[in-house]
Motif scaffolding. Sequence first.
Motif, PDB file in Angstrom:
ATOM      1  N   VAL A 216       0.857  -1.193   0.000  1.00 56.75           N
ATOM      2  CA  VAL A 216       0.000   0.000   0.000  1.00 56.75           C
ATOM      3  C   VAL A 216       0.893   1.243   0.000  1.00 56.75           C
ATOM      4  N   SER A 217       0.273   2.415  -0.066  1.00 54.74           N
ATOM      5  CA  SER A 217       1.044   3.655   0.030  1.00 54.74           C
ATOM      6  C   SER A 217       0.944   4.181   1.466  1.00 54.74           C
ATOM      7  N   VAL A 218       0.000   5.080   1.747  1.00 49.99           N
ATOM      8  CA  VAL A 218      -0.129   5.612   3.108  1.00 49.99           C
ATOM      9  C   VAL A 218      -1.590   5.594   3.524  1.00 49.99           C
ATOM     10  N   TRP A 219      -1.826   5.587   4.825  1.00 48.87           N
ATOM     11  CA  TRP A 219      -3.175   5.647   5.385  1.00 48.87           C
ATOM     12  C   TRP A 219      -3.497   7.107   5.679  1.00 48.87           C
ATOM     13  N   VAL A 220      -4.497   7.657   4.998  1.00 45.53           N
ATOM     14  CA  VAL A 220      -4.786   9.089   5.113  1.00 45.53           C
ATOM     15  C   VAL A 220      -6.161   9.377   5.716  1.00 45.53           C
ATOM     16  N   TYR A 221      -6.953   8.351   5.918  1.00 43.09           N
ATOM     17  CA  TYR A 221      -8.321   8.589   6.387  1.00 43.09           C
ATOM     18  C   TYR A 221      -8.324   8.966   7.869  1.00 43.09           C
ATOM     19  N   PRO A 222      -9.320   9.749   8.312  1.00 44.34           N
ATOM     20  CA  PRO A 222      -9.318  10.269   9.690  1.00 44.34           C
ATOM     21  C   PRO A 222      -9.589   9.202  10.743  1.00 44.34           C
ATOM     22  N   PHE A 223      -9.430   9.622  11.983  1.00 48.58           N
ATOM     23  CA  PHE A 223      -9.398   8.698  13.115  1.00 48.58           C
ATOM     24  C   PHE A 223     -10.705   7.945  13.337  1.00 48.58           C
ATOM     25  N   GLN A 224     -11.844   8.548  12.976  1.00 43.41           N
ATOM     26  CA  GLN A 224     -13.128   7.880  13.229  1.00 43.41           C
ATOM     27  C   GLN A 224     -13.323   6.627  12.378  1.00 43.41           C
ATOM     28  N   TRP A 225     -12.430   6.401  11.429  1.00 41.12           N
ATOM     29  CA  TRP A 225     -12.476   5.143  10.674  1.00 41.12           C
ATOM     30  C   TRP A 225     -12.191   3.934  11.575  1.00 41.12           C
ATOM     31  N   TYR A 226     -11.692   4.195  12.753  1.00 41.42           N
ATOM     32  CA  TYR A 226     -11.453   3.124  13.724  1.00 41.42           C
ATOM     33  C   TYR A 226     -12.691   2.242  13.891  1.00 41.42           C
ATOM     34  N   TRP A 227     -13.878   2.864  13.916  1.00 44.04           N
ATOM     35  CA  TRP A 227     -15.117   2.131  14.195  1.00 44.04           C
ATOM     36  C   TRP A 227     -15.548   1.256  13.028  1.00 44.04           C
ATOM     37  N   ILE A 228     -14.950   1.442  11.874  1.00 40.49           N
ATOM     38  CA  ILE A 228     -15.200   0.585  10.709  1.00 40.49           C
ATOM     39  C   ILE A 228     -14.051  -0.400  10.533  1.00 40.49           C
ATOM     40  N   ALA A 229     -12.830   0.124  10.624  1.00 43.58           N
ATOM     41  CA  ALA A 229     -11.653  -0.705  10.371  1.00 43.58           C
ATOM     42  C   ALA A 229     -11.425  -1.751  11.448  1.00 43.58           C
ATOM     43  N   ARG A 230     -11.663  -1.382  12.716  1.00 45.14           N
ATOM     44  CA  ARG A 230     -11.382  -2.313  13.823  1.00 45.14           C
ATOM     45  C   ARG A 230     -12.254  -3.569  13.753  1.00 45.14           C
TER      46      ARG A 230
END
Length: 400
Positions: free
Chosen positions: A77-91
């Motif tokens: 991958v390149s870099v992770w740029v999405y904001p912190f609230q993505w935690y609730w989807i990614a986790r």
Amino acid sequence: MRPDERQRSGKAALVALGLLAAALLAFQIFKVAVRPLVITDLRYVWLAGDFWASGLNPYGADYIPRSVAKFGEAGRVSVWVYPFQWYWIARPLALLPPLAALRVWQVASFLLLAAGSVLTLRAATLLGARAGWLTIGLLAVYASSFTPLAGLVQLGQPVLLSVFGFTVLVYGIAAGRDGVKLAGVVLLALKPQFGIPILLLFATTPGGLRLCVIGGVLTAALAGPPLLISGVAGQIVGMIGNATAGYGDVLVNRPISMVGLPNLMALLAGVDLSVGAGLLVASVVALALGLALRRTTRLTAVDKTTYVTAAAALVVSGLVGVHTYDLTVLLVPLPLLLRERGASLWIGLAGYLLLWRVDQMGRLFGLDALTETIALSSAAVLLIALGWVVSAAARMRAAA
């Protein structure tokens, strides 16, 4: 043709369109199902969730090497740029093996597209765009074979949630439901470069600023836990770095590879307008358009909502500098174009026709290189924008 024959012909055409739309949708589902995990963008989301699960910083230098360890060199991958609230989807996705998480994501994507389609058509109806079943059938066929949408679902692109958020926001405005609008605000915040211009425009509508403030507070609350879990300072500094230099250093994120004004400036003038600069331009234009629409007395409330919707989609598509799949957002104002007549309708439809299968359309003009296809997409966005400008001018003139 007798009325009964006309009715039978209409039913036959509707069935044919329904079958064609179903076949195109089935083809898209097949293309999504067979796409290898290592060339989908779900990797970014899953890997961020994996970092957060370990209490680590996904915005740091270890993110790329760990992607190679998890997915192999082909899945770098390149870099992770999405904001912190993505935690609730990614986790939650990271609780599953990557391939299983991809399947969940793909199913959710099609469900969101179905829900978004219903909300878009409902909003258009509330705003006076009366469409018969044959027209809806044509729209379904168009959307099911729309190149940007195909790219979005096949890539498993996270921007789908923000596109859905825009659909939710537009429906909330049309229906006058603050709770729905607020949900749209929170979803749009998942991709700031996409959401900020739209929300600035929305903030100029009646009650919009209050809901944007509440949505900002909710977003901050959602961002709190992941920041505390994996380090406040490191994640904030890392995200800012990734969203500026880190993002722009990737070739596919350069203006020459993006759609809209930055792309045309790079091609025609050799000027590289960064995503940050494009976002600033889009934000200023969005705010100015919103304030102008709010202050005019020549337009009805329905007209103002229609133009806010069209302007929001076009400002993001034409000024920020986005990828081709981001142009899926232009499907939201498409049914509203059915309110128009004359030049504005035909100019807008010409832009949508050009954008429909932009790579194949390019070959008709002898343009099949990637840069040429992207430039053709930029031209299509400008053509759609011109249609709405002609529409606004005509309605303002008629009301004078």
